[in-house]
Write a protein that holds these residues in place. Structure first.
Motif, PDB file in Angstrom:
ATOM      1  N   LEU A  76       0.810  -1.202   0.000  1.00 29.41           N
ATOM      2  CA  LEU A  76       0.000   0.000   0.000  1.00 29.41           C
ATOM      3  C   LEU A  76       0.855   1.268   0.000  1.00 29.41           C
ATOM      4  O   LEU A  76       0.335   2.355  -0.218  1.00 29.41           O
ATOM      5  CB  LEU A  76      -0.931  -0.003   1.221  1.00 29.41           C
ATOM      6  CG  LEU A  76      -1.858  -1.213   1.317  1.00 29.41           C
ATOM      7  CD1 LEU A  76      -2.683  -1.141   2.589  1.00 29.41           C
ATOM      8  CD2 LEU A  76      -2.769  -1.292   0.108  1.00 29.41           C
ATOM      9  N   VAL A  77       2.129   1.137   0.249  1.00 32.61           N
ATOM     10  CA  VAL A  77       3.016   2.296   0.265  1.00 32.61           C
ATOM     11  C   VAL A  77       3.316   2.690  -1.183  1.00 32.61           C
ATOM     12  O   VAL A  77       3.847   1.895  -1.965  1.00 32.61           O
ATOM     13  CB  VAL A  77       4.325   1.978   1.029  1.00 32.61           C
ATOM     14  CG1 VAL A  77       5.246   3.167   1.030  1.00 32.61           C
ATOM     15  CG2 VAL A  77       4.019   1.536   2.433  1.00 32.61           C
ATOM     16  N   GLN A  96      11.797 -10.905  -9.620  1.00 37.34           N
ATOM     17  CA  GLN A  96      11.134 -10.456  -8.398  1.00 37.34           C
ATOM     18  C   GLN A  96      12.090 -10.433  -7.216  1.00 37.34           C
ATOM     19  O   GLN A  96      12.011  -9.535  -6.372  1.00 37.34           O
ATOM     20  CB  GLN A  96       9.953 -11.371  -8.070  1.00 37.34           C
ATOM     21  CG  GLN A  96       8.803 -11.241  -9.023  1.00 37.34           C
ATOM     22  CD  GLN A  96       7.650 -12.158  -8.655  1.00 37.34           C
ATOM     23  OE1 GLN A  96       7.543 -12.615  -7.530  1.00 37.34           O
ATOM     24  NE2 GLN A  96       6.798 -12.427  -9.615  1.00 37.34           N
ATOM     25  N   LYS A  97      12.980 -11.383  -7.160  1.00 36.83           N
ATOM     26  CA  LYS A  97      13.945 -11.445  -6.065  1.00 36.83           C
ATOM     27  C   LYS A  97      14.864 -10.224  -6.079  1.00 36.83           C
ATOM     28  O   LYS A  97      15.180  -9.656  -5.032  1.00 36.83           O
ATOM     29  CB  LYS A  97      14.768 -12.732  -6.178  1.00 36.83           C
ATOM     30  CG  LYS A  97      15.657 -13.001  -5.005  1.00 36.83           C
ATOM     31  CD  LYS A  97      16.325 -14.358  -5.137  1.00 36.83           C
ATOM     32  CE  LYS A  97      17.149 -14.674  -3.927  1.00 36.83           C
ATOM     33  NZ  LYS A  97      17.774 -15.991  -4.019  1.00 36.83           N
ATOM     34  N   VAL A 110       6.239  -8.002  -3.445  1.00 40.46           N
ATOM     35  CA  VAL A 110       6.655  -7.544  -4.776  1.00 40.46           C
ATOM     36  C   VAL A 110       5.727  -8.136  -5.821  1.00 40.46           C
ATOM     37  O   VAL A 110       5.254  -7.438  -6.722  1.00 40.46           O
ATOM     38  CB  VAL A 110       8.125  -7.926  -5.065  1.00 40.46           C
ATOM     39  CG1 VAL A 110       8.471  -7.691  -6.521  1.00 40.46           C
ATOM     40  CG2 VAL A 110       9.056  -7.131  -4.178  1.00 40.46           C
ATOM     41  N   HIS A 111       5.438  -9.432  -5.708  1.00 46.21           N
ATOM     42  CA  HIS A 111       4.528 -10.087  -6.664  1.00 46.21           C
ATOM     43  C   HIS A 111       3.151  -9.438  -6.621  1.00 46.21           C
ATOM     44  O   HIS A 111       2.535  -9.195  -7.665  1.00 46.21           O
ATOM     45  CB  HIS A 111       4.432 -11.575  -6.351  1.00 46.21           C
ATOM     46  CG  HIS A 111       3.525 -12.313  -7.273  1.00 46.21           C
ATOM     47  ND1 HIS A 111       3.887 -12.626  -8.565  1.00 46.21           N
ATOM     48  CD2 HIS A 111       2.261 -12.775  -7.108  1.00 46.21           C
ATOM     49  CE1 HIS A 111       2.887 -13.247  -9.155  1.00 46.21           C
ATOM     50  NE2 HIS A 111       1.886 -13.357  -8.286  1.00 46.21           N
ATOM     51  N   HIS A 112       2.662  -9.135  -5.414  1.00 50.06           N
ATOM     52  CA  HIS A 112       1.356  -8.484  -5.279  1.00 50.06           C
ATOM     53  C   HIS A 112       1.358  -7.106  -5.940  1.00 50.06           C
ATOM     54  O   HIS A 112       0.416  -6.752  -6.653  1.00 50.06           O
ATOM     55  CB  HIS A 112       0.982  -8.361  -3.803  1.00 50.06           C
ATOM     56  CG  HIS A 112      -0.296  -7.626  -3.564  1.00 50.06           C
ATOM     57  ND1 HIS A 112      -1.528  -8.181  -3.801  1.00 50.06           N
ATOM     58  CD2 HIS A 112      -0.528  -6.368  -3.141  1.00 50.06           C
ATOM     59  CE1 HIS A 112      -2.465  -7.296  -3.525  1.00 50.06           C
ATOM     60  NE2 HIS A 112      -1.881  -6.184  -3.124  1.00 50.06           N
ATOM     61  N   ILE A 113       2.411  -6.343  -5.711  1.00 49.75           N
ATOM     62  CA  ILE A 113       2.496  -5.006  -6.309  1.00 49.75           C
ATOM     63  C   ILE A 113       2.524  -5.106  -7.829  1.00 49.75           C
ATOM     64  O   ILE A 113       1.808  -4.387  -8.524  1.00 49.75           O
ATOM     65  CB  ILE A 113       3.741  -4.248  -5.793  1.00 49.75           C
ATOM     66  CG1 ILE A 113       3.574  -3.894  -4.317  1.00 49.75           C
ATOM     67  CG2 ILE A 113       3.986  -2.980  -6.607  1.00 49.75           C
ATOM     68  CD1 ILE A 113       4.827  -3.334  -3.673  1.00 49.75           C
ATOM     69  N   GLY A 119      -0.561  -4.070 -12.377  1.00 48.26           N
ATOM     70  CA  GLY A 119      -1.225  -4.731 -13.500  1.00 48.26           C
ATOM     71  C   GLY A 119      -0.291  -5.265 -14.571  1.00 48.26           C
ATOM     72  O   GLY A 119      -0.626  -5.230 -15.750  1.00 48.26           O
ATOM     73  N   TYR A 120       0.888  -5.786 -14.184  1.00 41.70           N
ATOM     74  CA  TYR A 120       1.801  -6.381 -15.146  1.00 41.70           C
ATOM     75  C   TYR A 120       1.555  -7.877 -15.250  1.00 41.70           C
ATOM     76  O   TYR A 120       1.011  -8.501 -14.345  1.00 41.70           O
ATOM     77  CB  TYR A 120       3.261  -6.150 -14.734  1.00 41.70           C
ATOM     78  CG  TYR A 120       3.761  -4.754 -15.006  1.00 41.70           C
ATOM     79  CD1 TYR A 120       4.188  -4.384 -16.267  1.00 41.70           C
ATOM     80  CD2 TYR A 120       3.819  -3.810 -13.995  1.00 41.70           C
ATOM     81  CE1 TYR A 120       4.660  -3.113 -16.513  1.00 41.70           C
ATOM     82  CE2 TYR A 120       4.288  -2.527 -14.228  1.00 41.70           C
ATOM     83  CZ  TYR A 120       4.709  -2.191 -15.497  1.00 41.70           C
ATOM     84  OH  TYR A 120       5.168  -0.930 -15.739  1.00 41.70           O
ATOM     85  N   LEU A 121       1.991  -8.449 -16.355  1.00 39.59           N
ATOM     86  CA  LEU A 121       1.855  -9.874 -16.618  1.00 39.59           C
ATOM     87  C   LEU A 121       3.182 -10.382 -17.157  1.00 39.59           C
ATOM     88  O   LEU A 121       3.845  -9.687 -17.923  1.00 39.59           O
ATOM     89  CB  LEU A 121       0.746 -10.077 -17.660  1.00 39.59           C
ATOM     90  CG  LEU A 121       0.268 -11.465 -17.961  1.00 39.59           C
ATOM     91  CD1 LEU A 121      -0.377 -12.086 -16.739  1.00 39.59           C
ATOM     92  CD2 LEU A 121      -0.757 -11.415 -19.080  1.00 39.59           C
TER      93      LEU A 121
END
Length: 158
Positions: A76-77, A96-97, A110-113, A119-121
């Protein structure tokens, strides 16, 4: 619309008020059952809260749930979101790491962001935006209008 948490807080308030008046737990539950019907808390729970509010239970007198321990969600930050977005725009093949180590948050956050917030894939080992940007939409519109104009000039070619 009343949420279940709001309803519990209201019922605890009623129990606190009626317990202060000196009503018994059975009496309180009967009154609440007529008002709240199926949404009323159980008789056992009413007895527990009456004991708490009368001071017979050593726990604190609370109406709301206490705050839980733990750190707040770092997704949320906005600063974290901006850093992750900048890293992806700079290098679409970033892992991601690597992002987690650079930003200082967990891989899960990071994955959630990346997936939910930004909204990346992941496509062919690259992060790709899920939706078209405003510029991409404008380019598509321009190309379509050009093709439409060409098709009206030379209908057999297209």
């Amino acid at each position: 619309m009343v949420t279940s948490n709001d309803l519990l807080i209201k019922q605890r308030s009623v129990i606190k008020f009626l317990a202060a008046e000196g009503c018994s737990a059975a009496n309180i539950h009967a009154k609440m059952k007529t008002v709240y019907g199926e949404m009323c808390i159980s008789d056992c729970a009413v007895r527990k809260w009456v004991r708490i509010f009368k001071g017979e239970d050593p726990r604190e007198i609370i109406l709301r749930d206490r705050k839980r321990s733990g750190s707040p969600l770092s997704a949320l930050v906005t600063a974290h979101q901006e850093k992750v977005d900048c890293m992806i725009r700079a290098n679409r093949r970033v892992k991601q790491k690597e992002i987690a180590n650079a930003v200082g948050i967990s891989k899960e956050r990071v994955h959630h962001i990346i997936t939910t917030v930004l909204g990346y894939l992941k496509v062919s080992a690259r992060w790709v935006p899920r939706q078209l940007t405003v510029e991409m939409k404008a380019q598509r519109k321009d190309m379509c209008t050009q093709l439409l104009e060409l098709s009206t000039v030379c209908p057999r070619m297209y």
